[in-house]
Enzyme design. Structure first.
Site, PDB file in Angstrom:
ATOM      1  N   ALA A  13       0.833  -1.211   0.000  1.00 48.51           N
ATOM      2  CA  ALA A  13       0.000   0.000   0.000  1.00 48.51           C
ATOM      3  C   ALA A  13       0.864   1.256   0.000  1.00 48.51           C
ATOM      4  O   ALA A  13       0.648   2.177  -0.789  1.00 48.51           O
ATOM      5  CB  ALA A  13      -0.943  -0.011   1.205  1.00 48.51           C
ATOM      6  N   GLU A  36      10.203   2.511   6.933  1.00 47.31           N
ATOM      7  CA  GLU A  36       9.879   1.088   6.942  1.00 47.31           C
ATOM      8  C   GLU A  36      10.693   0.422   8.046  1.00 47.31           C
ATOM      9  O   GLU A  36      11.913   0.504   8.054  1.00 47.31           O
ATOM     10  CB  GLU A  36      10.199   0.473   5.569  1.00 47.31           C
ATOM     11  N   CYS A  46       2.512 -13.730   0.724  1.00 44.49           N
ATOM     12  CA  CYS A  46       1.755 -14.888   0.239  1.00 44.49           C
ATOM     13  C   CYS A  46       2.658 -15.967  -0.329  1.00 44.49           C
ATOM     14  O   CYS A  46       2.229 -17.110  -0.496  1.00 44.49           O
ATOM     15  CB  CYS A  46       0.785 -14.473  -0.855  1.00 44.49           C
ATOM     16  N   ASP A 289      -3.633  -3.329   4.673  1.00 42.83           N
ATOM     17  CA  ASP A 289      -4.140  -4.262   5.685  1.00 42.83           C
ATOM     18  C   ASP A 289      -4.545  -3.601   6.996  1.00 42.83           C
ATOM     19  O   ASP A 289      -5.105  -4.258   7.869  1.00 42.83           O
ATOM     20  CB  ASP A 289      -3.085  -5.342   5.985  1.00 42.83           C
ATOM     21  N   ASN A 311      -2.545  -3.112  -2.815  1.00 46.73           N
ATOM     22  CA  ASN A 311      -1.983  -2.466  -4.005  1.00 46.73           C
ATOM     23  C   ASN A 311      -2.972  -1.493  -4.629  1.00 46.73           C
ATOM     24  O   ASN A 311      -2.604  -0.378  -5.005  1.00 46.73           O
ATOM     25  CB  ASN A 311      -1.613  -3.536  -5.040  1.00 46.73           C
ATOM     26  N   TYR A 432     -15.945 -21.757 -25.049  1.00 44.34           N
ATOM     27  CA  TYR A 432     -16.127 -23.208 -25.118  1.00 44.34           C
ATOM     28  C   TYR A 432     -15.177 -23.839 -26.130  1.00 44.34           C
ATOM     29  O   TYR A 432     -15.105 -23.433 -27.274  1.00 44.34           O
ATOM     30  CB  TYR A 432     -17.565 -23.573 -25.492  1.00 44.34           C
ATOM     31  N   TRP A 440     -21.797 -27.078 -21.940  1.00 41.38           N
ATOM     32  CA  TRP A 440     -22.395 -26.236 -20.884  1.00 41.38           C
ATOM     33  C   TRP A 440     -21.314 -26.030 -19.834  1.00 41.38           C
ATOM     34  O   TRP A 440     -20.945 -26.942 -19.096  1.00 41.38           O
ATOM     35  CB  TRP A 440     -23.608 -26.907 -20.245  1.00 41.38           C
ATOM     36  N   ARG A 448     -28.087 -22.432 -14.093  1.00 45.20           N
ATOM     37  CA  ARG A 448     -29.355 -23.072 -14.444  1.00 45.20           C
ATOM     38  C   ARG A 448     -29.969 -23.759 -13.227  1.00 45.20           C
ATOM     39  O   ARG A 448     -31.169 -23.690 -12.992  1.00 45.20           O
ATOM     40  CB  ARG A 448     -29.132 -24.098 -15.560  1.00 45.20           C
TER      41      ARG A 448
END
Lengths: 459, 459
Positions: A13, A36, A46, A289, A311, A432, A440, A448
């Site tokens: 950030a 920092e 992560c 955060d 971000n 597809y 489908w 559906r």
């Protein structure tokens, strides 16, 4: 004289805000000073589980930017290993301590960007001097765990406490390193970010990897022997452990903000408006955060600590500090992860969230495959949809599947973002071809099924 | 007396319509008779290239339904190997010929579902008695090509004429079977369903597989020797060939409809309204590859023969025939394919379509990766966006990438479907985790780049 922006916290950030502001205002117009307290700016927290497992061999790869190069290029004054200890809103000054030499500096600001991130949740029982107990937030945490896993005597029995994303990912990493792993979770099951019917698929996959799951089991303490952790104590007895990883989530890092009088919201995180301004305090910004944000579906404030939001929010703040206009319009709770080859995606509200927010809804689960059934590598994919009743508006979606499943949640996330109904969704023109979907698409099959479920209730 | 629905064509559209109608109206209310001239109902034409390559070992796998079982379960009278030769709208009758014994039957109808699909484009030069020349639409076509490839003398040199989806997929299948393959395309390059800048990435990948590409080269004839094809004749000389596959696309199969007086639209396909009714002819319905449909972005009628649309349109027709209400609201041109491991997705308008439809626009190409850069298996992904100027509304998108790229087009397809602007899109809450995306998803990076491009034009 140039104005001055002070940024507290040089991760996603903070650095996004700083660089967007710099893009719009040159060094003669805006000085930028970043404090920092750690050793790095902008690393991928992560990615740490994948470094632990060995999949990512080098922690350097997790560091997005070399702070020196970045700051030279962007004409910023970045002070690494400096922790801001006081914000004086009256005098528009901060006091920062140099963590290397203990010295203090005092710097004035016109704009202040508060981007201190989050801190791990650590209950009293987890405070210990025993070796072998690790949080999992920083690269230093990761390095300490790796060293411990490689040390003599080599740990064999791991207990991971907490079954959120980090807990699950670390449990998998430990299994891959050959340890025996028990995951202890206070709730019913791990991966409570999806509903329990979908979470059970994840728990099954974890058991299939050899992970022992102990659900509904609050931890009450840690045992140690000769200065090393030896067991995790629960309401149902002790679980022997040579290494313990705490994955109990994080909370917004607001201590400094509270002391200075920045307003907190109902989630305990800092309140901001859509331009990432702290309400009532001109020139004070916050992002990442440490702030709370709007959940677009429930309409409620939420705290969702995730790099992708940090971000975006940082970018929005920086554009505004830079004199242009941008807003952060909220989140819908999209997240993806994997447990070995099982992929998990979610967006929007879970059933419990929908109930809590007062929605009437139906939920359906549709079984399908990621590819045409006859195409090699076709694997099951389970899609869950939660739709408002009677409107049919999509409220939430979850996907669990074995290959190319997780990121399909984005299709549902965009549908949700736009307020589509499940009836509209049955019409969607999705790609597809036999290697990529049955004729489908799983998303259409689920839509559906939701339409049918709504119709059945009307009859 | 029960009413009677006659369905002409027992593939995706026809069978979807029949089964949806049956679901809503029992056999005492509605008799259903289906005439199908082929041997199968509902097989996957899109799967044929993978049967040719050997990836799908058994053609049975491509057949979605056993017609006898399906019809027994749904109480339908399906007449295989029956070709309807006349539609008499006055008397509300059809005449059908039994292709096995030559006999003729005459059947009355109340509702008529026209679902004859499409037929391959075959220029005069392609009409030949020579062996070794194949279309690629039916399972019989596929079987004939496989037999020829296995016959003695075994063909070594293949020429594929036409660089659309089928042409590209068959070229790849032939390479995988060890033939030398030349793909001849009248246009500049194969895969013209994407813009040429993106198509060049596909052409490069095809060359990398060993396929020789001859672009801007119209074919003028075929040569034969002893009853076998021997070469493809072009404006720049002959290309020797032991086997030739025609991949020149398809056109709507409308001969019978035209003779009966059903209205055709500007694309040459049958006109239908949103409920799949043929305008002005009560009780006459049409769906699938024989009809034209609305392109939701250009607002123009288009002919997009694709199983996914045929299924949806057939379902809509069947719901309406069944007495309920449904509409087919158009397409946006989403399609995915792969060339070896290179994945291609597209949706909306290409640059040429946007120009033809009169839009002002910007287009941007953003390079990114499918995973976090440090995560193993991270591969390049190229995203192109076309956005209206000055509104910023997304008009089209294309993706080319090496792994888990193609289906990400769905994310963009849903954004496009909902009329999102690229500015809105920068806010989208998409799934982030290192195995699935960089912290700025490729879609978000591309949207940001488009926003910047629009802003640059305003300045």
């Amino acid at each position: 004289m140039a104005q001055r922006l002070i940024v507290i916290g040089g991760d996603a950030a903070g650095m996004s805000a700083a660089s967007q502001a710099r893009r719009r205002r040159g060094r003669d117009d805006l000085e930028i000073v970043v404090f920092e307290r750690g050793h790095f700016t902008s690393y991928s927290a992560c990615g740490i589980p994948y470094w632990i497992s060995g999949l990512v061999p080098d922690p350097e790869a997790l560091i997005a930017r070399d702070p020196e190069v970045f700051c030279r290029e962007h004409a910023m004054d970045v002070r690494m290993r400096h922790e801001v200890t006081t914000i004086d809103l009256e005098r528009r000054e901060v006091v920062a301590q140099n963590l290397e030499d203990g010295g203090e500096v005092r710097e004035r600001f016109d704009d202040l960007m508060y981007a201190t991130g989050a801190v791990p949740v650590k209950p009293p029982w987890a405070v210990t001097d025993a070796h072998g107990v690790f949080g999992m937030q920083t690269l230093d945490d990761g390095a300490a765990l790796r060293d411990w896993l490689d040390a003599d005597p080599q740990p064999r029995r791991a207990v991971v406490i907490g079954g959120g994303y980090i807990g699950v990912e670390i449990a998998e990493a430990m299994i891959q390193r050959g340890l025996s792993v028990t995951l202890v979770e206070a709730g019913e099951q791990p991966m409570s970010t999806v509903d329990s019917d979908m979470g059970e698929l994840v728990a099954d996959a974890m058991r299939g990897l050899g992970i022992t799951i102990r659900g509904s089991l609050p931890v009450t303490g840690l045992e140690e022997h000769n200065g090393r952790v030896s067991a995790v104590v629960t309401e149902e007895g002790s679980i022997p452990a040579d290494v313990v990883v705490l994955g109990l989530g994080v909370r917004p890092n607001t201590a400094l903000a509270e002391a200075a009088g920045l307003p907190l919201g109902p989630t305990g995180a800092i309140r901001v408006d859509r331009r990432m301004r702290v309400p009532g305090l001109p020139g004070i910004w916050a992002a990442g955060d440490c702030v709370e944000t709007l959940h677009r579906v429930s309409g409620l404030p939420v705290h969702v600590p995730l790099g992708t939001h940090a971000n975006k929010q940082g970018r929005v703040a920086g554009i505004n500090i830079g004199g242009e206009y941008a807003t952060f319009t909220g989140v819908i709770g999209t997240a993806v992860t994997k447990v070995c080859d099982l992929e998990v995606g979610r967006t929007g509200l879970r059933e419990r969230d929908a109930k809590a927010a007062g929605f009437e809804f139906v939920s359906v689960i549709a079984e399908s495959t990621n590819r045409a059934g006859y195409y090699p590598g076709s694997r099951p994919m389970t899609v869950k949809l939660i739709a408002e009743r009677p409107s049919g508006r999509l409220l939430g979606a979850q996907i669990v599947g074995w290959s190319e499943a997780a990121k399909r949640i984005d299709t549902l996330a965009v549908a949700l973002w736009n307020g589509m109904t499940v009836d509209d969704m049955t019409q969607l023109d999705l790609g597809y071809a036999p290697p990529y979907a049955p004729v489908w698409d799983p998303v259409l099959i689920a839509a559906r099924k939701a339409v049918d479920a709504l119709a059945a209730l009307d009859r």
